[in-house]
Design an enzyme around this catalytic site. Structure first.
Site, mmCIF file in Angstrom:
data_model
loop_
_atom_site.group_PDB
_atom_site.id
_atom_site.type_symbol
_atom_site.label_atom_id
_atom_site.label_comp_id
_atom_site.label_asym_id
_atom_site.label_seq_id
_atom_site.Cartn_x
_atom_site.Cartn_y
_atom_site.Cartn_z
ATOM 1 C CB THR A 8 3.716 29.371 4.901
ATOM 2 O OG1 THR A 8 2.465 30.061 5.022
ATOM 3 C CG2 THR A 8 4.399 29.799 3.617
ATOM 4 C CB SER A 67 -1.394 31.165 -2.563
ATOM 5 O OG SER A 67 -0.845 32.453 -2.386
ATOM 6 C CB ILE A 102 6.853 30.184 11.438
ATOM 7 C CG1 ILE A 102 6.747 29.134 10.323
ATOM 8 C CG2 ILE A 102 5.917 29.859 12.610
ATOM 9 C CD1 ILE A 102 5.428 29.136 9.519
ATOM 10 C CD GLN A 152 -12.138 73.675 -2.394
ATOM 11 O OE1 GLN A 152 -12.013 73.466 -3.600
ATOM 12 N NE2 GLN A 152 -13.155 74.330 -1.886
ATOM 13 C CD GLN A 163 1.642 62.958 -2.275
ATOM 14 O OE1 GLN A 163 2.310 61.952 -2.146
ATOM 15 N NE2 GLN A 163 1.971 63.935 -3.079
ATOM 16 C CD GLU A 187 -3.955 35.527 9.627
ATOM 17 O OE1 GLU A 187 -5.127 35.136 9.628
ATOM 18 O OE2 GLU A 187 -3.251 35.603 10.639
ATOM 19 C CB THR A 193 -2.221 37.128 -1.526
ATOM 20 O OG1 THR A 193 -2.935 36.267 -2.425
ATOM 21 C CG2 THR A 193 -0.912 36.475 -1.122
HETATM 22 C C1 FAD Z 1 5.856 38.567 7.824
HETATM 23 C C2 FAD Z 1 5.139 37.298 7.466
HETATM 24 C C3 FAD Z 1 4.563 36.538 8.463
HETATM 25 C C4 FAD Z 1 3.961 35.310 8.151
HETATM 26 N N1 FAD Z 1 3.482 34.518 9.185
HETATM 27 C C5 FAD Z 1 3.076 33.253 8.884
HETATM 28 C C6 FAD Z 1 2.758 32.344 9.946
HETATM 29 O O1 FAD Z 1 2.814 32.675 11.153
HETATM 30 N N2 FAD Z 1 2.395 31.076 9.614
HETATM 31 C C7 FAD Z 1 2.314 30.661 8.312
HETATM 32 O O2 FAD Z 1 1.994 29.490 8.099
HETATM 33 N N3 FAD Z 1 2.600 31.503 7.296
HETATM 34 C C8 FAD Z 1 2.990 32.787 7.554
HETATM 35 N N4 FAD Z 1 3.314 33.643 6.525
HETATM 36 C C9 FAD Z 1 3.211 33.175 5.150
HETATM 37 C C10 FAD Z 1 2.105 33.842 4.371
HETATM 38 O O3 FAD Z 1 0.855 33.393 4.799
HETATM 39 C C11 FAD Z 1 2.392 33.574 2.869
HETATM 40 O O4 FAD Z 1 3.535 34.337 2.538
HETATM 41 C C12 FAD Z 1 1.206 33.922 1.989
HETATM 42 O O5 FAD Z 1 0.149 33.039 2.197
HETATM 43 C C13 FAD Z 1 1.565 33.902 0.493
HETATM 44 O O6 FAD Z 1 2.278 32.761 0.142
HETATM 45 P P1 FAD Z 1 3.652 32.920 -0.662
HETATM 46 O O7 FAD Z 1 4.487 33.913 0.043
HETATM 47 O O8 FAD Z 1 4.226 31.571 -0.853
HETATM 48 O O9 FAD Z 1 3.257 33.545 -2.050
HETATM 49 P P2 FAD Z 1 2.737 32.739 -3.355
HETATM 50 O O10 FAD Z 1 1.647 31.812 -2.967
HETATM 51 O O11 FAD Z 1 3.908 32.195 -4.053
HETATM 52 O O12 FAD Z 1 2.119 33.919 -4.198
HETATM 53 C C14 FAD Z 1 2.901 34.815 -5.009
HETATM 54 C C15 FAD Z 1 1.917 35.705 -5.775
HETATM 55 O O13 FAD Z 1 1.110 34.891 -6.634
HETATM 56 C C16 FAD Z 1 -0.274 35.129 -6.351
HETATM 57 N N5 FAD Z 1 -1.013 33.907 -6.579
HETATM 58 C C17 FAD Z 1 -0.812 32.671 -6.038
HETATM 59 N N6 FAD Z 1 -1.723 31.807 -6.476
HETATM 60 C C18 FAD Z 1 -2.569 32.489 -7.307
HETATM 61 C C19 FAD Z 1 -3.717 32.166 -8.057
HETATM 62 N N7 FAD Z 1 -4.230 30.931 -8.054
HETATM 63 N N8 FAD Z 1 -4.284 33.136 -8.810
HETATM 64 C C20 FAD Z 1 -3.795 34.383 -8.808
HETATM 65 N N9 FAD Z 1 -2.715 34.768 -8.112
HETATM 66 C C21 FAD Z 1 -2.096 33.844 -7.355
HETATM 67 C C22 FAD Z 1 -0.300 35.616 -4.908
HETATM 68 O O14 FAD Z 1 -1.469 36.357 -4.623
HETATM 69 C C23 FAD Z 1 0.962 36.465 -4.870
HETATM 70 O O15 FAD Z 1 0.685 37.713 -5.417
HETATM 71 C C24 FAD Z 1 3.886 34.882 6.803
HETATM 72 C C25 FAD Z 1 4.419 35.690 5.804
HETATM 73 C C26 FAD Z 1 5.056 36.861 6.110
HETATM 74 C C27 FAD Z 1 5.676 37.674 5.000
#
Ligand code: FAD
Length: 385
Positions: free
Chosen positions: A125, A131, A156, A280, A337, A364, A366
């Site tokens: 990332t 994404s 990371i 229930q 809850q 990994e 979203t």
């Molecule tokens: C605690 C933590 C640990 C992490 N560890 C690592 C790591 O070790 N190594 C690493 O490389 N990364 C790591 N990440 C990064 C993580 O994989 C990304 O945050 C994740 O893939 C989402 O990318 P973004 O945050 O840029 O969100 P964005 O890609 O900007 O997405 C924002 C929103 O838009 C949505 N979206 C994006 N594209 C589309 C589409 N085409 N259609 C519909 N919706 C869409 C997404 O689902 C999300 O809801 C980590 C993140 C966190 C928070």
């Protein structure tokens, strides 16, 4: 596939005892101190937990996917920070080398990762590539027998503890997408690497993320994973694909822990003259959680077996990640809850899990990315008939 049922069960029993007797009593301390005690890190090394999935030839336990998901479910019985500590060495940090590294690279790095002597992180990332990771900009330019890396990686996991980074960088600027990307293994002590400050997160206290900056970092050609340019993104997707099943399994384990906590509370807490578990509407929440955990567990076990049998499972892995990570969010919400006001109070731990599990729907891939993968595969399969 379970290679040897008896020894695998013995390992799970040891892990379960360690989770219950050693790690669970430490949960509040880890949350308060935002760190895992060093003696626990050392115990985890001695138990071989850093090398669960690394092949036996390189000093690990070489778990199959079915064995790994069961271990991940067991580790779900406690705070995910503990799993996160060993998570990168067992998954995203080592998998690129396991899947596609040259023999020389495997022999050089994997034994140290399996023993926990070294911690590995996975740098995909970037600030402008989440994404849409194939749009990454970190550049690797070949100069003589070294690649020069420039760029910034974001969020990371385990970077502040890391000795090694698996880094995805663009070797061919003429190729804007996946085909221009290569994977490297980079030692953290290399000149030109600097770390950002630790991110302040919603949950997962005790587990760290930060930026990793590469400023003219010279990486020997020998550290190009697989020795071939342009393969890195495909390696990264294999890594993430396996990681999705692992996170799904972890979500099932945590959901079970939350159901156990909710059930215990519901049988002890009395209102209107009887245990709330006898009302229930509380029973409906307990039943819904059990049903969803069972569904998640069944999906994960089925997909893990498919993977071990080398049957197609990409769609199913995304189904598992999507369902189980959303499911544990619902189970955590119900647990809060069922505990009523106590569910909102830190002493009971349920609110901490509620915050912790929110992450699983984000990294990994979203939930939206999983939906896209599933739908894309469905349409492709339909059209190929
Ligand atoms: C605690 C933590 C640990 C992490 N560890 C690592 C790591 O070790 N190594 C690493 O490389 N990364 C790591 N990440 C990064 C993580 O994989 C990304 O945050 C994740 O893939 C989402 O990318 P973004 O945050 O840029 O969100 P964005 O890609 O900007 O997405 C924002 C929103 O838009 C949505 N979206 C994006 N594209 C589309 C589409 N085409 N259609 C519909 N919706 C869409 C997404 O689902 C999300 O809801 C980590 C993140 C966190 C928070």
């Amino acid at each position: 596939m379970i290679r040897d049922i008896e020894s695998h069960q013995a390992l799970l029993d040891v892990l379960q005892r360690y989770v219950n007797e050693r790690l669970r009593p430490l949960e509040n301390r880890v949350a308060e101190e935002d760190d895992i005690p060093e003696d626990v890190v050392q115990e985890m090394r001695e138990m071989g937990l850093f090398g669960l999935t690394i092949p036996e030839a390189y000093g690990g336990l070489g778990m199959t996917m079915e064995e790994e998901v069961q271990a991940a479910m067991t580790l779900g019985g406690t705070s995910p920070a503990f799993r996160s500590l060993i998570g990168t060495n067992n998954g995203i940090g080592s998998a690129a080398l396991v899947f596609d590294g040259t023999e020389e690279q495997r022999e050089r790095f994997l034994p140290k990762l399996a023993s926990g002597e070294c911690i590995a992180s996975f740098c995909l990332t970037e600030p402008d590539a989440g994404s849409d990771s194939a749009s990454l900009k970190t550049r690797a330019r070949l100069e003589g027998d070294h690649y020069i890396l420039n760029g910034t990686k974001r969020f990371i996991t385990n970077a502040p503890r890391a000795d090694l980074f698996t880094v995805l960088a663009r070797t061919d600027p003429e190729q804007p997408g996946a085909r221009g990307i290569s994977a490297f293994v980079v030692e953290a002590t290399s000149d030109g690497i600097s770390l950002g400050t630790k991110d302040k997160k919603m949950g997962h206290a005790g587990s760290f993320t930060c930026d990793v900056n590469f400023d003219g970092v010279a990486v020997p050609k020998a550290n190009l994973i697989g020795g071939e340019e342009g393969k890195g993104f495909y390696t990264a997707m294999k890594v993430v694909n396996r990681g999705r099943l692992h996170i799904a399994a972890l979500s099932v384990g945590i959901a079970q822990r939350l159901l156990d906590d909710a059930l215990r509370y519901a049988t002890e807490r009395k209102q209107f003259g009887k245990a709330i578990a006898e009302h229930q509407l509380i029973q409906a929440m307990l039943a819904d959680s059990k049903m969803e955990i069972y569904a998640g567990e069944s999906m994960v076990m089925d997909c893990a077996r498919k993977r071990d049998d080398e049957r197609p499972h990409g769609t199913e892995a995304s189904c598992c990640k999507l369902f189980c990570t959303e499911m544990v969010g619902r189970v955590a919400d119900r647990a809060v809850q069922i505990l009523g006001g106590s569910g909102y109070i830190a002493d009971y731990g349920v609110e901490r899990f509620y915050r912790d599990v929110r992450l699983f729907r984000l990294y990994e891939g979203t939930s939206q990315i999983q939906q896209m993968v599933i739908a894309k595969n469905l349409v492709k399969d339909f059209q190929s008939f």
